[in-house]
Write an enzyme that holds these catalytic residues in place. Structure first.
Site, short mmCIF file in Angstrom:
data_model
loop_
_atom_site.label_atom_id
_atom_site.label_comp_id
_atom_site.label_asym_id
_atom_site.label_seq_id
_atom_site.Cartn_x
_atom_site.Cartn_y
_atom_site.Cartn_z
NE ARG A 46 26.33 -62.00 -45.32
CZ ARG A 46 27.21 -62.83 -45.87
NH1 ARG A 46 28.47 -62.77 -45.52
NH2 ARG A 46 26.85 -63.71 -46.75
CE LYS A 69 32.47 -68.74 -50.18
NZ LYS A 69 31.53 -68.50 -49.08
C1 UD1 Z 1 24.88 -65.88 -50.07
C2 UD1 Z 1 26.28 -66.24 -50.47
C3 UD1 Z 1 27.11 -64.99 -50.73
C4 UD1 Z 1 26.39 -64.12 -51.76
C5 UD1 Z 1 24.95 -63.86 -51.35
C6 UD1 Z 1 24.15 -63.11 -52.40
C7 UD1 Z 1 26.69 -68.32 -49.30
C8 UD1 Z 1 27.46 -69.03 -48.25
N1 UD1 Z 1 26.90 -67.00 -49.38
O1 UD1 Z 1 24.95 -65.15 -48.84
O2 UD1 Z 1 28.38 -65.37 -51.23
O3 UD1 Z 1 27.08 -62.88 -51.86
O4 UD1 Z 1 24.28 -65.10 -51.10
O5 UD1 Z 1 24.18 -63.79 -53.61
O6 UD1 Z 1 25.96 -68.92 -50.06
N2 UD1 Z 1 19.13 -60.29 -45.73
C9 UD1 Z 1 18.27 -59.78 -44.78
N3 UD1 Z 1 17.67 -60.65 -43.91
C10 UD1 Z 1 17.89 -62.00 -43.97
C11 UD1 Z 1 18.77 -62.50 -44.93
C12 UD1 Z 1 19.38 -61.64 -45.81
O7 UD1 Z 1 18.04 -58.58 -44.71
O8 UD1 Z 1 17.31 -62.73 -43.15
C13 UD1 Z 1 19.83 -59.36 -46.65
C14 UD1 Z 1 21.35 -59.40 -46.44
O9 UD1 Z 1 21.75 -58.57 -45.39
C15 UD1 Z 1 21.84 -58.93 -47.80
C16 UD1 Z 1 20.79 -59.50 -48.75
O10 UD1 Z 1 19.64 -59.80 -47.98
O11 UD1 Z 1 21.83 -57.53 -47.84
C17 UD1 Z 1 21.26 -60.75 -49.49
O12 UD1 Z 1 21.59 -61.74 -48.56
P1 UD1 Z 1 21.45 -63.30 -48.85
O13 UD1 Z 1 20.90 -63.53 -50.21
O14 UD1 Z 1 20.76 -63.92 -47.69
O15 UD1 Z 1 22.96 -63.74 -48.85
P2 UD1 Z 1 23.64 -64.90 -48.00
O16 UD1 Z 1 22.79 -66.12 -48.04
O17 UD1 Z 1 24.07 -64.39 -46.67
#
Ligand code: UD1
Length: 418
Positions: free
Chosen positions: A121, A22
């Protein structure tokens, strides 16, 4: 509201072909927007999130044909730049379209995705990356209006945290930019490598995927290709845990075992016999599972946050006490009160859960709090005494293709009540 009804206590056995990933298919389908022509993507899991991604592609002007697990995207005439609010709300990860739309059209309009079930997020890292590449952003009243006043130009992007989504957006924006982009502290998840492999098959010049530093030499155009999405390592982990908690013997095919390098040792620590052969993983569970000393979620290659909830279920019926620390998302222990309703003994404080294994769980009516939390409750139902009804299963349908039928093929007694 549909529900899964599970009559627990049956030992899972047999073999299963695991679905496509996914978390790979979403950015890869978004990336097809950057291609001038047709992309044929195989092994796409049929999930509500995939359907939503297809809707977004069509809204942006792509012709999309689905045939089983193959999706063909013709983006020759794609010129849309606006993602409607309802589609952004339906799937938070549609933010990954930002980079692709900017690369294609030079402007993008989306609503700010906001928080979700598992945490706030924010998207500050996504915005930091695209700004560095030359994008101007107007962020007001819940709408993000992005424009490229001049052109996208390669740059150095240093992330303070290796965000998966932000790394994907940086790659998608940079791939057709002028010059070279270096991403430092990039996410190293296999889904990032999958996205880069797809883009490179289309003519992109990306090096270092799967490592902390990714280098992208911008190219003028990308041409269509045929590509097969990798196996879903989280679905694989979930089925392995389902085998483990039911004292089962299951074999998963079509997997990439190295993607589960942080997961398989914990199943062994719990007493399972794991045999890895090329693309298959076979798990034989003991009569009683052992405790796992400590499970700490980390960015890849650490233990995946997405597999934390199913492992919480495993710990509830293991011999002894397991400590789980959720480091990635702030609200990802919402399945725990539901497991407690089923007889689990768990104390939580902030992001830490201390689980004292009990002899057995008991069937109950429980609610999926989110995608992986919901799957962990289904897994709990499989090993519980009596009948478990898991409600709110729209969450589970976002990530598991044909979940109940796949479990039935492994001898589970589960059905969907509509
Ligand atoms: C992706 C996955 C999700 C997985 C996650 C971590 C997809 C569709 N989803 O989510 O299933 O659980 O990776 O492996 O691929 N953060 C910030 N600022 C940002 C971006 C992220 O603070 O701009 C924080 C988030 O709030 C979270 C952490 O970083 O606490 C990890 O997020 P991220 O790695 O970005 O996860 P996703 O890409 O949303």
């Amino acid at each position: 509201m549909s529900a899964f009804v599970i009559n627990g206590g049956r030992r899972l056995n047999g073999s299963l072909r695991v679905q496509g990933s996914k978390n790979s298919v979403l950015p890869i389908l978004a990336a097809t927007l950057l291609v001038k022509g047709k992309s044929v993507i195989h092994n796409c899991p049929m999930l509500s999130d995939t359907h939503c991604t297809v809707k977004i592609l069509r809204t942006l002007g792509c012709k999309v044909i689905r045939n089983g697990n193959t999706i063909t995207v013709d983006s020759t005439d794609a010129s849309g730049y606006e993602i409607p609010e309802d589609l952004m709300r339906e799937m938070r990860s549609s933010v990954v379209f930002l980079g692709a739309v900017l690369g294609r059209v030079g402007k993008a309009e989306i609503s700010t995705p906001g928080g979700c079930e598992i945490g706030l997020r924010p998207i500050d890292l996504h915005l930091y990356a695209i700004k560095k590449l030359g994008v101007e952003i107007d962020d007001s009243h819940g709408r993000l209006s992005c424009t490229v006043p001049d052109k996208l130009v390669g740059t150095k992007i240093t992330f303070s945290f290796p965000s998966v989504g932000a790394t994907e957006n940086a790659i998608l924006t940079a791939v057709t930019a002028d010059g070279v982009t270096t991403i430092v502290n990039a996410a190293r998840e296999p889904e990032i490598t999958d996205l880069c492999n797809f883009l490179n098959s289309c003519g992109a010049k990306i090096k270092g995927a799967g490592e902390s530093v990714i280098t992208i030499e911008g190219v003028k155009t990308l041409t269509g290709c045929e590509y097969t999405v990798i196996c879903d390592r989280i679905a694989a982990a979930t089925f392995l845990v389902a085998g483990a908690v039911t004292g089962g013997d299951v074999e998963l095919n079509n997997t990439v075992p190295i993607h589960l390098n942080s997961v398989l040792p914990l199943l062994e620590e719990a007493g399972c016999d794991i045999r890895v052969r090329c693309k298959s993983i076979r798990l034989k569970a003991p009569r009683k599972l052992n405790r796992i000393d400590k499970l700490v979620t980390q960015p890849f290659p650490g233990f995946p946050t997405d597999a934390q909830a199913p492992f919480t279920t495993l710990a509830t019926i293991a011999k002894g006490t397991t400590v789980i620390v959720e480091n990635i998302f702030e609200s990802r222990l919402k399945h725990i009160p539901e497991l407690v309703r089923m007889g689990a003994k768990i104390r939580t404080e902030s992001r830490v859960a201390v689980i004292d294994g009990v002899d057995r769980l008991y069937g109950a009516e429980v609610f999926s709090p989110d995608l992986r939390g919901g799957a962990s409750l289904v897994v709990a139902g499989l090993c519980a005494v009596g009948t478990t009804t898991v409600r709110n299963i729209a969450f589970i349908d976002r990530g598991y293709e044909d979940f109940e039928n796949n479990l039935c093929s492994l001898n589970a007694d589960i059905y969907r009540k509509v």
